[in-house]
Design a protein around this motif. Structure first.
Motif, PDB file in Angstrom:
ATOM      1  N   UNK A  42     -41.345  11.559-102.323  1.00  0.00           N
ATOM      2  CA  UNK A  42     -42.163  11.930-103.496  1.00  0.00           C
ATOM      3  C   UNK A  42     -41.321  11.923-104.776  1.00  0.00           C
ATOM      4  N   UNK A  43     -40.055  12.375-104.663  1.00  0.00           N
ATOM      5  CA  UNK A  43     -39.203  12.425-105.848  1.00  0.00           C
ATOM      6  C   UNK A  43     -38.942  11.016-106.384  1.00  0.00           C
ATOM      7  N   UNK A  44     -38.988  10.023-105.476  1.00  0.00           N
ATOM      8  CA  UNK A  44     -38.785   8.633-105.892  1.00  0.00           C
ATOM      9  C   UNK A  44     -40.056   8.036-106.455  1.00  0.00           C
ATOM     10  N   UNK A  45     -41.153   8.202-105.678  1.00  0.00           N
ATOM     11  CA  UNK A  45     -42.389   7.475-106.004  1.00  0.00           C
ATOM     12  C   UNK A  45     -43.372   8.299-106.818  1.00  0.00           C
ATOM     13  N   UNK A  46     -43.222   9.603-106.791  1.00  0.00           N
ATOM     14  CA  UNK A  46     -44.190  10.466-107.488  1.00  0.00           C
ATOM     15  C   UNK A  46     -45.435  10.705-106.656  1.00  0.00           C
ATOM     16  N   UNK A  47     -45.485  10.110-105.465  1.00  0.00           N
ATOM     17  CA  UNK A  47     -46.696  10.226-104.659  1.00  0.00           C
ATOM     18  C   UNK A  47     -46.388  11.021-103.387  1.00  0.00           C
ATOM     19  N   UNK A  48     -47.346  11.883-103.030  1.00  0.00           N
ATOM     20  CA  UNK A  48     -47.168  12.712-101.839  1.00  0.00           C
ATOM     21  C   UNK A  48     -48.537  12.866-101.195  1.00  0.00           C
ATOM     22  N   UNK A  49     -48.620  12.657 -99.892  1.00  0.00           N
ATOM     23  CA  UNK A  49     -49.921  12.805 -99.232  1.00  0.00           C
ATOM     24  C   UNK A  49     -49.647  13.165 -97.769  1.00  0.00           C
ATOM     25  N   UNK A  50     -49.754  14.427 -97.461  1.00  0.00           N
ATOM     26  CA  UNK A  50     -49.395  14.889 -96.119  1.00  0.00           C
ATOM     27  C   UNK A  50     -50.365  15.946 -95.613  1.00  0.00           C
ATOM     28  N   UNK A  51     -50.650  15.900 -94.340  1.00  0.00           N
ATOM     29  CA  UNK A  51     -51.343  17.002 -93.672  1.00  0.00           C
ATOM     30  C   UNK A  51     -50.293  17.687 -92.811  1.00  0.00           C
ATOM     31  N   UNK A  52     -50.156  18.981 -92.962  1.00  0.00           N
ATOM     32  CA  UNK A  52     -49.160  19.666 -92.163  1.00  0.00           C
ATOM     33  C   UNK A  52     -49.572  21.108 -91.904  1.00  0.00           C
ATOM     34  N   UNK A  53     -48.874  21.720 -90.943  1.00  0.00           N
ATOM     35  CA  UNK A  53     -49.178  23.116 -90.629  1.00  0.00           C
ATOM     36  C   UNK A  53     -48.216  24.035 -91.364  1.00  0.00           C
ATOM     37  N   UNK A  54     -48.727  25.197 -91.738  1.00  0.00           N
ATOM     38  CA  UNK A  54     -47.826  26.196 -92.316  1.00  0.00           C
ATOM     39  C   UNK A  54     -47.928  27.454 -91.452  1.00  0.00           C
ATOM     40  N   UNK A  55     -46.866  28.219 -91.464  1.00  0.00           N
ATOM     41  CA  UNK A  55     -46.894  29.484 -90.725  1.00  0.00           C
ATOM     42  C   UNK A  55     -46.860  30.602 -91.754  1.00  0.00           C
ATOM     43  N   UNK A  56     -47.911  31.414 -91.772  1.00  0.00           N
ATOM     44  CA  UNK A  56     -47.985  32.509 -92.750  1.00  0.00           C
ATOM     45  C   UNK A  56     -47.066  33.661 -92.312  1.00  0.00           C
ATOM     46  N   UNK A 103     -49.852  33.641 -88.544  1.00  0.00           N
ATOM     47  CA  UNK A 103     -51.014  32.750 -88.378  1.00  0.00           C
ATOM     48  C   UNK A 103     -50.638  31.343 -88.841  1.00  0.00           C
ATOM     49  N   UNK A 104     -51.180  30.354 -88.118  1.00  0.00           N
ATOM     50  CA  UNK A 104     -50.893  28.960 -88.472  1.00  0.00           C
ATOM     51  C   UNK A 104     -52.104  28.385 -89.199  1.00  0.00           C
ATOM     52  N   UNK A 105     -51.852  27.706 -90.289  1.00  0.00           N
ATOM     53  CA  UNK A 105     -52.955  27.049 -91.005  1.00  0.00           C
ATOM     54  C   UNK A 105     -52.581  25.604 -91.283  1.00  0.00           C
ATOM     55  N   UNK A 106     -53.625  24.772 -91.368  1.00  0.00           N
ATOM     56  CA  UNK A 106     -53.421  23.360 -91.703  1.00  0.00           C
ATOM     57  C   UNK A 106     -53.678  23.164 -93.188  1.00  0.00           C
TER      58      UNK A 106
END
Ligand code: ADP
Length: 443
Positions: free
Chosen positions: A141-155, A159-162
């Motif tokens: 992203x730092x190179x292209x300016x573009x970012x597009x990801x689906x990922x999980x986070x842990x609160x 709890x896990x969220x997408x």
């Protein structure tokens, strides 16, 4: 002396005259100077007034701009604080996040400010399994300016969220990306639904095999007659031998062994059939056929794409619910679509059209049609279409249509086929409308 006096008097006279004249000339000059001064003061005042007016106009414009800015800030604040997505802005030169909207706290469970203070918090909250992928995408992203990801986070509460996180570059006039602005959305519910759909599909695939096995077993049940007949024949032979006087018991062994084998075979078939049927009893519920068709199309999307077939859906609006076993009806639709694909695969260069139509056939029945532009049927095939084990395919089993017909009939409907006027076949089946949705006939 007198001459000196007269000269002196004359000089004094001249001086006096000159003295009398001097105030007159200086008065003129001073009035000129005054005029000039006044003129300059007037001009300066006009200048000052003009400058003052310009200044006032500038102040008014500035106040207007400030108001507009405040309004726009307020609108921005309202927008970013009221959208469900987290809005973020990353400064490329600053190499850090510059803004994160407050909804971040709702999704991530940390206050937005803590992310601005500790930028690493973001990557630390990504699920360990997704972290390497997300970190790589962040560097990209730092190179292209573009970012597009689906990922999980842990609160923090575990709890896990997408989340679906995507960013786009904001460029200056020279095309240089100086900011990356993005939106991160909580997609946990969608992921759960997808997961459920996947599990249903696995279930459908399992049931599809199971149902086929049920039908096969029930067809094979006819074969039970065979071992039974053999048992009877061997038993009669034994009896015949026993009725004779001197009989060597060893002569009975072979026949009795056959009786046992045939009995076991028949018992095995029955047990198998009973187990299969017990594992999958039909459950009739109110189902929405249009949604069911969408689900099957979704399940078969890969198969359809590979065959180059884009199904056309002609689904009736406000179709009443039908009473049927959801999974079994899905199976029927799946079998009919699969047959249509295979029939169209056998044609060369012809357009492949698959139409799925639902209509309200009568106030108490819904009609479903699956129409293809495949190779159609010969007369003999048409007569045997629904017979078990009838197939024209090298690796076909000839079971799906007979299974489908028994499923539909067991749900109170009918299944039949008609040849299309131009090309291909249409399969039709009916299902009873769920009684609470039955339409009263028109008066
Ligand atoms: P299988 O697909 O294993 O052959 P089926 O019971 O599904 O078993 O179909 C029996 C036969 O009916 C097929 O082999 C094929 O000859 C014919 N058939 C089924 N559907 C179609 C169709 N849409 N168009 C042409 N023929 C079909």
């Amino acid at each position: 002396m007198s001459r000196f006096r007269s000269v002196l008097a004359r000089i004094i006279g001249l001086v006096d005259t000159a003295r009398d004249e001097v105030p007159n000339r200086s008065e003129t000059r001073s009035s000129l100077v005054n005029d000039e001064l006044e003129e300059r003061v007037r001009a300066r005042t006009a200048e000052l007034m003009a400058a003052n007016q310009a200044l006032e106009a500038q102040i008014a414009a500035r106040v207007q701009v400030e108001c507009a800015l405040r309004d726009s800030e307020e609108r921005f604040r309202q927008l970013t604080e009221h959208i469900r997505e987290v809005f973020w802005v990353y400064g490329v030169a600053e190499e850090r996040l510059l803004y994160v909207s407050p909804v971040y706290e709702e999704i991530w469970g940390h206050p937005a400010q803590s992310l601005l203070d500790r930028p690493l918090e973001w990557i630390e909250s990504v699920h360990p399994d997704d972290r390497p992928r997300v970190r790589a995408a962040h560097l990209e992203k730092l190179e292209s300016g573009v970012f597009d990801q689906e990922y999980r986070i842990v609160r923090p509460d575990g709890a896990v969220r997408w989340v679906w996180d995507r960013g786009f570059p904001i460029r200056d006039a020279a095309g240089h990306a100086y900011r990356i602005a993005g939106l991160a959305e909580d997609i946990t519910l969608r992921k759960l639904a997808e997961d459920q759909l996947r599990r249903q599909q696995v279930e459908l695939a399992k049931t599809s095999r199971l149902s086929l096995a049920v039908e096969m077993a029930s067809t094979l049940a006819h074969e039970i007659n065979q071992p039974l007949a053999a048992i009877v024949a061997y038993a009669q032979a034994c009896l015949g031998l026993l009725r004779k006087d001197r009989i060597d018991p060893r002569a009975l062994t072979g026949a009795l062994e056959e009786v046992v084998n045939q009995g076991l075979r028949a018992g095995g078939i029955i047990r198998q059939l009973r187990d299969l049927v017990r594992k999958h009893p039909a459950v009739q519920t109110a189902i929405q056929l249009n949604a069911l068709i969408h689900a099957v199309i979704h399940y078969m999307q890969l198969e359809l794409r590979q065959a180059g077939v884009a199904p056309r859906l002609e689904l009736a609006d406000s179709l009443p619910m039908v009473l049927a076993d959801d999974i079994q009806v899905q199976l029927v639709v799946l079998y009919l679509i699969r047959n249509a694909i295979e029939a169209m695969n056998e044609t060369d260069g012809e357009p492949r059209e698959l139409v799925l139509r639902t209509t309200l056939d009568s106030p108490s029945t819904v009609l479903i049609t699956v129409r293809d532009t495949g190779r159609g049927l010969g007369e003999e095939a048409a007569a045997r279409l629904f017979q078990p084990f009838f197939t024209t395919k090298p690796s076909g089993m000839g079971m799906s249509l007979s299974v489908s017909r028994s499923i539909i009939e067991s749900q109170g409907g009918e299944l039949w086929a008609t040849a299309n006027p131009d090309r291909g076949l249409s399969f039709h089946f009916t299902l009873p409308v769920h009684s609470s949705h039955e339409l009263s006939p028109a008066p």
